[in-house]
Scaffold this motif. Structure first.
Motif, PDB file in Angstrom:
ATOM      1  N   ASP A 134      27.495  28.931  38.336  1.00  0.00           N
ATOM      2  CA  ASP A 134      28.749  28.457  37.732  1.00  0.00           C
ATOM      3  C   ASP A 134      29.846  29.435  38.120  1.00  0.00           C
ATOM      4  O   ASP A 134      29.835  30.596  37.683  1.00  0.00           O
ATOM      5  CB  ASP A 134      28.563  28.414  36.204  1.00  0.00           C
ATOM      6  N   GLU A 146      39.458  25.495  38.144  1.00  0.00           N
ATOM      7  CA  GLU A 146      38.612  24.936  39.182  1.00  0.00           C
ATOM      8  C   GLU A 146      37.185  25.395  38.897  1.00  0.00           C
ATOM      9  O   GLU A 146      36.937  26.599  38.787  1.00  0.00           O
ATOM     10  CB  GLU A 146      39.039  25.426  40.568  1.00  0.00           C
ATOM     11  N   TYR A 148      33.238  25.349  40.115  1.00  0.00           N
ATOM     12  CA  TYR A 148      32.338  25.155  41.253  1.00  0.00           C
ATOM     13  C   TYR A 148      30.909  25.293  40.750  1.00  0.00           C
ATOM     14  O   TYR A 148      30.560  26.290  40.122  1.00  0.00           O
ATOM     15  CB  TYR A 148      32.608  26.203  42.332  1.00  0.00           C
ATOM     16  N   ARG A 149      30.073  24.283  41.084  1.00  0.00           N
ATOM     17  CA  ARG A 149      28.685  24.283  40.633  1.00  0.00           C
ATOM     18  C   ARG A 149      27.761  23.794  41.740  1.00  0.00           C
ATOM     19  O   ARG A 149      28.187  23.089  42.641  1.00  0.00           O
ATOM     20  CB  ARG A 149      28.523  23.413  39.387  1.00  0.00           C
ATOM     21  N   HIS A 150      26.507  24.138  41.631  1.00  0.00           N
ATOM     22  CA  HIS A 150      25.447  23.742  42.559  1.00  0.00           C
ATOM     23  C   HIS A 150      25.634  24.406  43.928  1.00  0.00           C
ATOM     24  O   HIS A 150      25.991  23.757  44.912  1.00  0.00           O
ATOM     25  CB  HIS A 150      25.361  22.219  42.702  1.00  0.00           C
ATOM     26  N   TYR A 163      29.647  25.288  47.421  1.00  0.00           N
ATOM     27  CA  TYR A 163      29.180  24.575  46.228  1.00  0.00           C
ATOM     28  C   TYR A 163      29.281  23.076  46.483  1.00  0.00           C
ATOM     29  O   TYR A 163      30.259  22.605  47.070  1.00  0.00           O
ATOM     30  CB  TYR A 163      30.019  24.967  45.008  1.00  0.00           C
ATOM     31  N   ARG A 164      28.293  22.337  46.018  1.00  0.00           N
ATOM     32  CA  ARG A 164      28.282  20.892  46.200  1.00  0.00           C
ATOM     33  C   ARG A 164      29.240  20.182  45.259  1.00  0.00           C
ATOM     34  O   ARG A 164      29.644  19.057  45.522  1.00  0.00           O
ATOM     35  CB  ARG A 164      26.874  20.339  46.014  1.00  0.00           C
ATOM     36  N   GLN A 165      29.594  20.831  44.149  1.00  0.00           N
ATOM     37  CA  GLN A 165      30.472  20.180  43.182  1.00  0.00           C
ATOM     38  C   GLN A 165      31.667  21.071  42.883  1.00  0.00           C
ATOM     39  O   GLN A 165      31.521  22.257  42.591  1.00  0.00           O
ATOM     40  CB  GLN A 165      29.708  19.911  41.880  1.00  0.00           C
ATOM     41  N   ARG A 166      32.855  20.478  42.971  1.00  0.00           N
ATOM     42  CA  ARG A 166      34.106  21.142  42.597  1.00  0.00           C
ATOM     43  C   ARG A 166      34.852  20.193  41.681  1.00  0.00           C
ATOM     44  O   ARG A 166      35.135  19.053  42.057  1.00  0.00           O
ATOM     45  CB  ARG A 166      34.958  21.450  43.816  1.00  0.00           C
ATOM     46  N   THR A 167      35.165  20.662  40.463  1.00  0.00           N
ATOM     47  CA  THR A 167      35.859  19.829  39.490  1.00  0.00           C
ATOM     48  C   THR A 167      37.097  20.561  39.015  1.00  0.00           C
ATOM     49  O   THR A 167      37.039  21.754  38.713  1.00  0.00           O
ATOM     50  CB  THR A 167      34.947  19.531  38.279  1.00  0.00           C
TER      51      THR A 167
END
Length: 192
Positions: A134, A146, A148-150, A163-167
């Protein structure tokens, strides 16, 4: 035809970095070791400093016993990297790190103003490569968070780590740190 080799760039190890610090080479300077390079850290402006304290206070409310929240302290990420993230949430207690810095964090937060591009590129790669699950950038430029995960290795011309996920979370939303099982944090509470 004689081939002239390119000059070799020396990258530093953590041991060399610490010996230089012991000799006083970094006296009165804020530096960190990133992938073998010793980088000067930018001067901290007031909004940045306040944001670090706000993030710390918010995380204290959701991380229970068994976690220690560190502000701008070393995090060992291999033999050639020892960043000092604005916030790192690590397992354990303060005394667990009396003889050695932590080598992993469950959450790293960087507060970004002038460092935004660096935090989105070099630091994303560094933390993903280390397996930090995380990673947050509190973006003071655009007033959002922002997340960033995974972490994963990337492919293609820019192969490396990411990271595969950015939200993106706007100031009027909430975020839940991974692994807490606790309540949400209002993003507005993180922003100065």
């Amino acid at each position: 035809m004689v081939s002239v080799p390119f000059p070799q760039i020396h990258t530093w190890t953590r041991d060399e970095y610490h010996r230089m610090a012991d000799m006083g080479l970094f006296l009165n300077r804020r530096v960190e070791l990133i992938e073998g390079q010793i980088l000067d850290m930018a001067a901290m402006k007031s909004p940045h400093a306040v944001a670090i304290d706000l993030v710390d206070a918010a995380l204290q409310s959701v991380f229970a016993n068994g976690y220690y929240i560190r502000q701008q302290k070393p995090l060992v990420l291999g033999d050639r990297s020892e960043p000092e993230p604005d916030i790192a949430v690590v397992s354990g207690t303060i005394r667990d790190y009396a003889t050695a810095h932590p080598r992993m964090a469950v959450l790293v937060v960087e507060v970004a103003d002038s460092s935004l591009t660096y935090d989105r590129t070099t630091k994303v790669s560094l933390y993903a490569k280390a397996g930090i699950p995380d990673y947050w950038i509190l973006n003071l430029v655009n007033h959002h968070l922002e997340v960033y995960r995974h972490p994963a290795a990337t492919v293609g011309p820019d192969a490396g780590w990411g990271y595969r996920q950015r939200t993106l979370y706007s100031a009027d939303t909430q975020v839940v740190p991974l692994g807490t099982g606790a309540g949400a944090i209002a993003v507005a509470d993180l922003l100065p």
